[in-house]
Write an enzyme that holds these catalytic residues in place. Structure first.
Site, PDB file in Angstrom:
ATOM      1  N   TYR A  79       1.261   3.968  -2.995  1.00  0.00           N
ATOM      2  CA  TYR A  79       0.859   5.345  -2.710  1.00  0.00           C
ATOM      3  C   TYR A  79       1.979   6.316  -3.077  1.00  0.00           C
ATOM      4  O   TYR A  79       1.742   7.361  -3.687  1.00  0.00           O
ATOM      5  CB  TYR A  79       0.516   5.463  -1.224  1.00  0.00           C
ATOM      6  CG  TYR A  79      -0.087   6.790  -0.818  1.00  0.00           C
ATOM      7  CD1 TYR A  79      -1.402   7.107  -1.124  1.00  0.00           C
ATOM      8  CD2 TYR A  79       0.666   7.714  -0.095  1.00  0.00           C
ATOM      9  CE1 TYR A  79      -1.955   8.321  -0.732  1.00  0.00           C
ATOM     10  CE2 TYR A  79       0.123   8.928   0.301  1.00  0.00           C
ATOM     11  CZ  TYR A  79      -1.189   9.222  -0.021  1.00  0.00           C
ATOM     12  OH  TYR A  79      -1.735  10.423   0.359  1.00  0.00           O
ATOM     13  N   ASP A 122      -6.513  -0.369   0.017  1.00  0.00           N
ATOM     14  CA  ASP A 122      -6.913   0.844   0.707  1.00  0.00           C
ATOM     15  C   ASP A 122      -8.377   0.765   1.145  1.00  0.00           C
ATOM     16  O   ASP A 122      -9.270   0.503   0.332  1.00  0.00           O
ATOM     17  CB  ASP A 122      -6.706   2.047  -0.219  1.00  0.00           C
ATOM     18  CG  ASP A 122      -6.996   3.361   0.483  1.00  0.00           C
ATOM     19  OD1 ASP A 122      -6.088   3.892   1.117  1.00  0.00           O
ATOM     20  OD2 ASP A 122      -8.142   3.845   0.380  1.00  0.00           O
ATOM     21  N   TRP A 148       0.832  -1.204   0.000  1.00  0.00           N
ATOM     22  CA  TRP A 148       0.000   0.000   0.000  1.00  0.00           C
ATOM     23  C   TRP A 148       0.865   1.252   0.000  1.00  0.00           C
ATOM     24  O   TRP A 148       0.667   2.171  -0.798  1.00  0.00           O
ATOM     25  CB  TRP A 148      -0.930   0.024   1.219  1.00  0.00           C
ATOM     26  CG  TRP A 148      -1.812   1.244   1.248  1.00  0.00           C
ATOM     27  CD1 TRP A 148      -3.051   1.383   0.709  1.00  0.00           C
ATOM     28  CD2 TRP A 148      -1.482   2.528   1.823  1.00  0.00           C
ATOM     29  NE1 TRP A 148      -3.527   2.666   0.914  1.00  0.00           N
ATOM     30  CE2 TRP A 148      -2.586   3.384   1.587  1.00  0.00           C
ATOM     31  CE3 TRP A 148      -0.372   3.034   2.497  1.00  0.00           C
ATOM     32  CZ2 TRP A 148      -2.606   4.713   2.021  1.00  0.00           C
ATOM     33  CZ3 TRP A 148      -0.389   4.362   2.916  1.00  0.00           C
ATOM     34  CH2 TRP A 148      -1.492   5.188   2.687  1.00  0.00           C
TER      35      TRP A 148
END
Length: 283
Positions: free
Chosen positions: A225, A241, A221
């Site tokens: 990101y 997410d 994640w």
């Protein structure tokens, strides 16, 4: 110095400003009267910039920075940060193959993906935000900037510090700010990784997600990101997410799993990052 930064319309400045306002770190960022301002550091020199809408299809950048030779680099960073070079018509053609995306684009046709001024700053903020709320993460970031950031002499009220550099954070005992020791070690480790590899957060470099994921405490994640907001990879997609899952579930009015989201996102390639921004904004 004042510069006009052109873009291909439309541009959803309201959404961009709302995103930045919610995440503004005390002492380093302020949003007032539709304008975003922040402190910056580059080549050991500190300064500030402010940016807001101008007449025509452009944003106006007001720059207070002593090193004139750095202006081209600053402008390039600001253009990436505010996604001014996005080819929205091409992105939208791809995403509109999904009726849901077509609907979201119709609602926010000028939506861009907010970027970041600096890769280390974004990575630190992303790690701080792991498993806590946005508000709690921003408060932690403010404590970090106040304790370890360089003091700034600014003409803009509210800007007092510059985000600390990797040489400071690599040696800092960040757990004293009020976080698990393992997270503090992750933050210092990311800073040390940048010292070891100065191109760690350079846009356009191959294998970036794999390199980031190999760092202690950086999961998929966080790596995705960072790839989306700093490395400007349009297809980066933080699939696990919670916000994305909630958004898709709300839009489709049914429960959605992380696996379902990832499978649905295959239709959004190679622009999954813009689909993610549409989903987040829909909340």
């Amino acid at each position: 110095m004042r510069l006009l930064l052109a873009y291909q319309p439309p541009y959803d400045w309201v959404a961009m400003l709302q995103f930045l306002s919610v995440r503004a770190v005390a002492g380093m960022e302020i949003v007032t009267d539709g304008v975003y301002s922040r402190s910056i550091g580059l080549n050991g020199v500190h300064g500030t910039f402010s940016i807001g809408p101008a007449g025509g299809d452009a944003l106006e950048l007001t720059l207070d920075f002593a090193q004139e030779s750095a202006v081209p680099e600053i402008v390039a960073r600001v253009r990436r940060m505010f996604d001014l070079d996005a080819d929205l018509p091409s992105i939208h053609r791809q995403l509109k193959r999904d009726p849901l995306m077509e609907r979201l684009i119709a609602e926010r046709p000028g939506l861009r993906v907010p970027g970041a001024w600096d890769g280390l700053e974004l990575a630190i903020r992303a790690v701080l935000g792991q498993q806590i709320t946005v508000g709690a993460a921003i408060r932690l970031a403010g404590k970090l900037v106040a304790q370890y950031g360089a003091p700034l002499s600014s003409r803009l009220a509210g800007l007092s510090h510059v985000f600390p550099g990797p040489e400071v954070l690599a040696q800092a005992e960040l757990a004293t700010l009020g976080m698990p020791k393992s997270r503090g070690r992750t933050l210092s480790g990311v800073a040390q990784a940048l010292l070891d590899d100065p191109l760690l957060f350079a846009p356009g470099r191959e294998g970036c997600v794999a390199r980031l994921s190999a760092l202690h405490g950086i999961g998929d994640w966080t790596a995705q990101y960072i790839a989306l907001r700093q490395l400007r990879e349009a297809d980066a997609f933080p699939s696990g997410d919670v916000g994305l899952i909630k958004a898709l579930a709300a839009l489709e009015q049914r429960p959605v799993t992380a696996r379902e989201l990832l499978l649905r996102a295959e239709a959004w390639r190679p622009c999954r990052g813009y689909a993610a921004q549409l989903l987040w904004t829909s909340l």
